[in-house]
Scaffold this motif. Sequence first.
Motif, PDB file in Angstrom:
ATOM      1  N   ALA A 146      46.092  39.697  57.644  1.00  0.00           N
ATOM      2  CA  ALA A 146      44.843  39.399  57.738  1.00  0.00           C
ATOM      3  C   ALA A 146      44.208  40.069  56.534  1.00  0.00           C
ATOM      4  O   ALA A 146      43.188  39.717  55.920  1.00  0.00           O
ATOM      5  CB  ALA A 146      44.194  39.893  59.021  1.00  0.00           C
ATOM      6  N   ARG A 147      44.528  41.391  56.417  1.00  0.00           N
ATOM      7  CA  ARG A 147      43.740  41.962  55.177  1.00  0.00           C
ATOM      8  C   ARG A 147      44.553  41.835  54.098  1.00  0.00           C
ATOM      9  O   ARG A 147      43.920  41.553  52.919  1.00  0.00           O
ATOM     10  CB  ARG A 147      43.788  43.673  55.351  1.00  0.00           C
ATOM     11  N   ALA A 148      45.688  41.581  53.760  1.00  0.00           N
ATOM     12  CA  ALA A 148      46.702  41.222  52.538  1.00  0.00           C
ATOM     13  C   ALA A 148      46.142  40.031  51.826  1.00  0.00           C
ATOM     14  O   ALA A 148      46.107  39.933  50.845  1.00  0.00           O
ATOM     15  CB  ALA A 148      48.182  41.461  52.826  1.00  0.00           C
ATOM     16  N   PHE A 149      46.033  39.060  52.813  1.00  0.00           N
ATOM     17  CA  PHE A 149      45.836  37.692  52.163  1.00  0.00           C
ATOM     18  C   PHE A 149      44.797  37.379  51.636  1.00  0.00           C
ATOM     19  O   PHE A 149      44.580  37.098  50.246  1.00  0.00           O
ATOM     20  CB  PHE A 149      46.282  36.569  53.391  1.00  0.00           C
ATOM     21  N   PRO A 150      43.448  37.692  52.115  1.00  0.00           N
ATOM     22  CA  PRO A 150      42.371  37.480  51.205  1.00  0.00           C
ATOM     23  C   PRO A 150      42.255  38.161  49.937  1.00  0.00           C
ATOM     24  O   PRO A 150      41.699  37.783  48.970  1.00  0.00           O
ATOM     25  CB  PRO A 150      41.238  37.748  52.276  1.00  0.00           C
ATOM     26  N   LEU A 151      42.837  39.632  50.036  1.00  0.00           N
ATOM     27  CA  LEU A 151      42.936  40.449  48.819  1.00  0.00           C
ATOM     28  C   LEU A 151      43.728  39.785  47.732  1.00  0.00           C
ATOM     29  O   LEU A 151      43.583  40.137  46.644  1.00  0.00           O
ATOM     30  CB  LEU A 151      43.317  41.914  49.217  1.00  0.00           C
ATOM     31  N   ARG A 152      44.861  39.189  48.113  1.00  0.00           N
ATOM     32  CA  ARG A 152      45.590  38.573  47.183  1.00  0.00           C
ATOM     33  C   ARG A 152      44.853  37.086  46.536  1.00  0.00           C
ATOM     34  O   ARG A 152      45.381  36.936  45.401  1.00  0.00           O
ATOM     35  CB  ARG A 152      46.915  37.985  47.726  1.00  0.00           C
ATOM     36  N   VAL A 153      44.047  36.558  47.327  1.00  0.00           N
ATOM     37  CA  VAL A 153      43.649  35.245  46.732  1.00  0.00           C
ATOM     38  C   VAL A 153      42.155  35.336  46.146  1.00  0.00           C
ATOM     39  O   VAL A 153      41.694  34.665  45.228  1.00  0.00           O
ATOM     40  CB  VAL A 153      43.959  33.941  47.575  1.00  0.00           C
TER      41      VAL A 153
END
Length: 404
Positions: A146-153
């Motif tokens: 949940a935290r990693a994905f938005p920060l990746r894209v």
Amino acid sequence: MTEALQRPVGLPVSDADPFAHDVLEHPEPLHQELRAAGPVVYLTRYSVHAIARHREVHAALTDWQRFESGSGVGLANFRHEKPWRPPSLLLEADPPRHDAPRRVLRELLAPPALRRLREQWFAAAESLVDDVVSGETEFDAFTALARAFPLRVFPDAVGLGPDGRENLLPYGNMAFNAFGPVNDLVEADAHRAGELSAWVNAQCAREKLREDGIGAGIWAAADRGDLTHAQAPLVVRSLLTAGVDTTVHGLAAALFAFATHPEQWQRLRERPELARVAFDEAVRWQSPVQTFFRTATTDVHIAGALVPEGSKILMFLGAANRDPARWNDPDRFDLSRDPSGHVGFGMGIHQCVGQHVARLEAEALLTALARRVERIEPAGLPQRHLNNTLRSWASLPVRVRAAA
Ligand code: OVM
């Protein structure tokens, strides 16, 4: 006038503190109490009116003429109190000033404009899920997904540089706390306010933004005359304030929902095209943004109750989204319901302008997970992170089994 005289006559009152830790941890009992007390309840602790039923919340959200945003959508009344930062040109503005910034962002964040991101984001989701999921494994779905994905894209899509991105979530946390009272949650971060604001404000400058990102699109709109050049950095700031924590905790809500509803996970696995409706149902069910205020521009009657001009009105989006008068079995997370009409993204002219971005992130992540994950279940107690406005998370331990 004294407090006693200001207290409205004939309205139900509550001395509850919606921003107290136990309420933020478990808001449902207060929501239930406020919905039951009446269409409008006076909160003595903050001298504000509160609405928690779907009908009244929806009505207030769609009546911007009488329920303005320009005096702030938090507890602070900008008519009397200095805002903690220059007000948002979108969130904290009313027509006509609100309209040009809104139009510019709406175009840049509309589905046609996002099409170029779709393939990339689906690939990024697959690769993230591949990194995290193999065999039978336990991990923290909040931090790892949940935290990693938005920060990746998302920061890449905006066109941010590589340095300092770790400031995004703390800044958002601070901004969403700032809609509430100046309580311990606000004080805990106060020492970072200057540093975090300085970083975010610096990233809004044209030279900091890659030429192919959404941020540059805002500056290009200023060159065309759709905005002034003075407005452009503040509109970029809205992306950075409202675009990260919201999606992180919205995705966490969806993952929590599926971990605790195995039959709904099986349904998604069978029909991955339900990913979008699943995300909206999770937004209804958890309401990542729990509350916003409006200010009455005139004496307003709400279901017969007088709300005097200049009053702050606290809208409980989370309570409206589980109002049994609007939803069947509202506490159930259920992919077979139609969640449209929920107010988790707001409603009316301020309705979340980034909702298509959020849905695309959710669709990418949930689709990748539905393909790779046969079973997802809790592997320990989830931890909330307390915030005055966001229903947010610190950890979400899960056990998953990869599909064969
Ligand atoms: C903004 C904004 C918009 C929506 C939510 C929000 C901090 C901020 O325009 O800055 O929360």
